[in-house]
Design a protein around this motif. Structure first.
Motif, mmCIF file in Angstrom:
data_model
loop_
_atom_site.group_PDB
_atom_site.id
_atom_site.type_symbol
_atom_site.label_atom_id
_atom_site.label_comp_id
_atom_site.label_asym_id
_atom_site.label_seq_id
_atom_site.Cartn_x
_atom_site.Cartn_y
_atom_site.Cartn_z
ATOM 1 N N TYR A 3 -1.866 15.304 9.532
ATOM 2 C CA TYR A 3 -2.696 14.624 8.546
ATOM 3 C C TYR A 3 -2.195 15.020 7.159
ATOM 4 C CZ TYR A 3 -5.863 13.809 12.454
ATOM 5 O OH TYR A 3 -6.399 13.427 13.660
ATOM 6 N N ALA A 4 -1.952 14.013 6.337
ATOM 7 C CA ALA A 4 -1.452 14.268 4.982
ATOM 8 C C ALA A 4 -2.403 13.667 3.967
ATOM 9 C CB ALA A 4 -0.060 13.675 4.812
ATOM 10 N N ALA A 5 -2.740 14.441 2.955
ATOM 11 C CA ALA A 5 -3.648 14.001 1.897
ATOM 12 C C ALA A 5 -2.885 13.848 0.589
ATOM 13 C CB ALA A 5 -4.785 15.006 1.725
ATOM 14 N N CYS A 6 -3.064 12.709 -0.067
ATOM 15 C CA CYS A 6 -2.460 12.466 -1.380
ATOM 16 C C CYS A 6 -3.448 12.940 -2.443
ATOM 17 C CB CYS A 6 -2.148 10.982 -1.566
ATOM 18 S SG CYS A 6 -1.049 10.302 -0.315
ATOM 19 N N ILE A 7 -3.165 14.086 -3.031
ATOM 20 C CA ILE A 7 -4.102 14.745 -3.937
ATOM 21 C C ILE A 7 -4.140 14.063 -5.303
ATOM 22 C CG2 ILE A 7 -4.712 16.919 -5.067
ATOM 23 C CD1 ILE A 7 -5.030 16.911 -1.996
ATOM 24 N N CYS A 8 -5.357 13.721 -5.729
ATOM 25 C CA CYS A 8 -5.593 13.151 -7.060
ATOM 26 C C CYS A 8 -6.876 13.777 -7.607
ATOM 27 C CB CYS A 8 -5.726 11.630 -6.982
ATOM 28 S SG CYS A 8 -4.205 10.777 -6.481
ATOM 29 N N GLY A 9 -7.348 13.257 -8.731
ATOM 30 C CA GLY A 9 -8.557 13.808 -9.332
ATOM 31 C C GLY A 9 -9.832 13.354 -8.666
ATOM 32 N N ALA A 10 -9.792 12.243 -7.952
ATOM 33 C CA ALA A 10 -10.967 11.698 -7.287
ATOM 34 C C ALA A 10 -10.502 10.723 -6.217
ATOM 35 C CB ALA A 10 -11.878 11.003 -8.293
ATOM 36 N N GLU A 11 -11.472 10.230 -5.424
ATOM 37 C CA GLU A 11 -11.111 9.362 -4.305
ATOM 38 C C GLU A 11 -11.259 7.871 -4.592
ATOM 39 O OE1 GLU A 11 -15.420 10.624 -3.783
ATOM 40 O OE2 GLU A 11 -13.533 11.531 -4.450
ATOM 41 N N VAL A 12 -11.830 7.524 -5.728
ATOM 42 C CA VAL A 12 -11.967 6.117 -6.110
ATOM 43 C C VAL A 12 -10.779 5.731 -6.984
ATOM 44 C CG1 VAL A 12 -13.397 4.403 -7.278
ATOM 45 C CG2 VAL A 12 -14.484 6.256 -5.981
ATOM 46 N N VAL A 13 -10.066 4.672 -6.608
ATOM 47 C CA VAL A 13 -8.843 4.289 -7.306
ATOM 48 C C VAL A 13 -9.144 3.761 -8.693
ATOM 49 C CG1 VAL A 13 -6.823 2.780 -7.287
ATOM 50 C CG2 VAL A 13 -7.670 3.759 -5.145
ATOM 51 N N ASN A 14 -8.520 4.380 -9.674
ATOM 52 C CA ASN A 14 -8.539 3.876 -11.048
ATOM 53 C C ASN A 14 -7.171 3.258 -11.308
ATOM 54 O OD1 ASN A 14 -8.332 3.515 -13.834
ATOM 55 N ND2 ASN A 14 -9.543 5.331 -14.317
ATOM 56 N N PRO A 15 -7.084 1.938 -11.485
ATOM 57 C CA PRO A 15 -5.781 1.289 -11.632
ATOM 58 C C PRO A 15 -4.987 1.749 -12.844
ATOM 59 C CG PRO A 15 -7.570 -0.234 -12.145
ATOM 60 C CD PRO A 15 -8.202 0.979 -11.551
ATOM 61 N N LYS A 16 -5.632 2.463 -13.756
ATOM 62 C CA LYS A 16 -4.936 2.973 -14.933
ATOM 63 C C LYS A 16 -4.255 4.315 -14.659
ATOM 64 C CE LYS A 16 -7.979 0.688 -18.288
ATOM 65 N NZ LYS A 16 -8.915 0.886 -19.418
ATOM 66 N N ILE A 17 -4.564 4.914 -13.514
ATOM 67 C CA ILE A 17 -3.982 6.222 -13.169
ATOM 68 C C ILE A 17 -2.954 6.009 -12.069
ATOM 69 C CG2 ILE A 17 -4.433 8.559 -12.338
ATOM 70 C CD1 ILE A 17 -7.248 8.318 -13.494
ATOM 71 N N GLN A 18 -1.675 6.165 -12.403
ATOM 72 C CA GLN A 18 -0.591 5.812 -11.486
ATOM 73 C C GLN A 18 -0.627 6.624 -10.196
ATOM 74 O OE1 GLN A 18 1.531 3.180 -12.035
ATOM 75 N NE2 GLN A 18 2.039 3.534 -9.876
ATOM 76 N N SER A 19 -1.005 7.889 -10.282
ATOM 77 C CA SER A 19 -1.016 8.717 -9.071
ATOM 78 C C SER A 19 -2.008 8.173 -8.050
ATOM 79 C CB SER A 19 -1.348 10.166 -9.415
ATOM 80 O OG SER A 19 -2.631 10.277 -9.994
ATOM 81 N N MET A 20 -3.103 7.591 -8.510
ATOM 82 C CA MET A 20 -4.091 7.018 -7.597
ATOM 83 C C MET A 20 -3.568 5.729 -6.964
ATOM 84 S SD MET A 20 -7.755 7.576 -9.471
ATOM 85 C CE MET A 20 -8.597 9.147 -9.317
#
Length: 298
Positions: free
Chosen positions: A171-188
């Motif tokens: 199981y691999a998790a893509c770590i970001c600041g939160a779980e709701v996608v913000n289209p302005k944040i490329q990592s999300m």
């Protein structure tokens, strides 16, 4: 269950070859190398300031006659000669001693005399915080700000590496600041795309989820509280970080504040490269040697 200790036990007795150590004139490095030799994990070619290497070995009560010693003047010379030992087949692992990572990698990536392959080179660091299961953080050492293509390769390298040391379902998790996608944040945006590549990950028996905060990647209790559901949520084996700074800080925090045991290698070159911080102790360096040996055999 795979742990740092079990990796060392698995590697013990393998006698899987020889490590070329660049700039070996460091007490913690030599402690680890000598322990690896005693445990029959691997022998070593020691490149660097031979007078200093012999002096440290003597202080440790070790015989220098058990190692091949290669004199080298500068860090660049140490790196080049250690890489040359790998290219010639005299060594099948490379290890960073007391020199800058950039000097070592410059020799590794040299177009004429290096040991690069067609694969992206990336760093896989294993962490086992006190009371927690083993997990990998990638990439906190090689690729500063990877785009989606590099993140895909980084995650694939990590999957191959984890499989090589004995992991089954991943199981691999893509770590970001939160779980709701913000289209302005490329990592999300990248995390959402990576999670959607199920066909690519199926050959590794791996499920990828994200974007997700660190708490939801490693804590099932947090997932229950926030009502977050995804295959493997709270039980990540691999933490894919958005950039080098996050991975570096996360790893150091786990070690300094969480008492995590750790081991790290660079993958994607012709051989595993044992690479942890110069400030890490002999225990971490030994664990990293064992990690490299088991990964290479796997």
């Amino acid at each position: 269950m795979i742990t740092i200790e079990s990796l060392i036990r698995t590697a013990s007795g393998m006698a899987s070859g020889v490590i070329a150590v660049a700039a070996a004139q460091d007490e913690e490095v030599l402690k680890a190398v000598c322990e690896a030799k005693r445990k029959n994990i691997a022998n070593a070619i020691l490149v660097g300031n031979v007078i200093r290497i012999k002096s440290i070995l003597s202080e440790l009560g070790e015989e220098d006659s058990g190692f091949e010693l290669i004199p080298a003047d500068s860090d660049a010379d140490c790196a080049a000669k250690a890489v040359s030992a790998v290219r010639s087949g005299r060594a099948n692992l490379l290890m960073k001693g007391i020199l800058n990572t950039s000097d070592l990698m410059r020799a590794v990536l040299d177009k004429e005399n290096g040991i690069r392959t067609q694969r992206l080179i990336s760093h896989v660091m294993l962490y086992q915080p006190a009371g927690h299961r083993l997990m990998a953080v990638t990439d906190g050492g090689m690729n500063p700000f990877p785009d989606i293509a590099k993140k895909t390769d980084i995650l694939e390298n990590a999957a191959i590496t984890m499989k090589s040391i004995g992991f089954g379902k991943l199981y691999a998790a893509c770590i970001c600041g939160a779980e709701v996608v913000n289209p302005k944040i490329q990592s999300m945006v990248d995390a959402q795309e990576l999670a959607g590549m199920s066909e690519r990950w199926s050959k590794y028996d791996m499920q990828v989820y994200g974007p997700v905060g660190l708490d939801l990647a490693v804590s099932r209790e947090a997932c229950a509280h926030k009502k977050y559901n995804a295959p493997g949520a709270g039980m990540a084996d691999i933490l894919l970080v958005p950039n080098y700074e996050v991975g570096n800080a996360m790893g150091k925090a786990m070690s300094l504040f969480g008492g995590a045991k750790n081991a790290g290698i660079i993958v994607g070159a012709k051989v595993p490269i044992v690479l942890v911080s110069r400030s890490d102790n002999a225990e971490t360096k030994l664990a990293s040697i064992a990690f490299g040996v088991v990964a290479a055999r796997g």
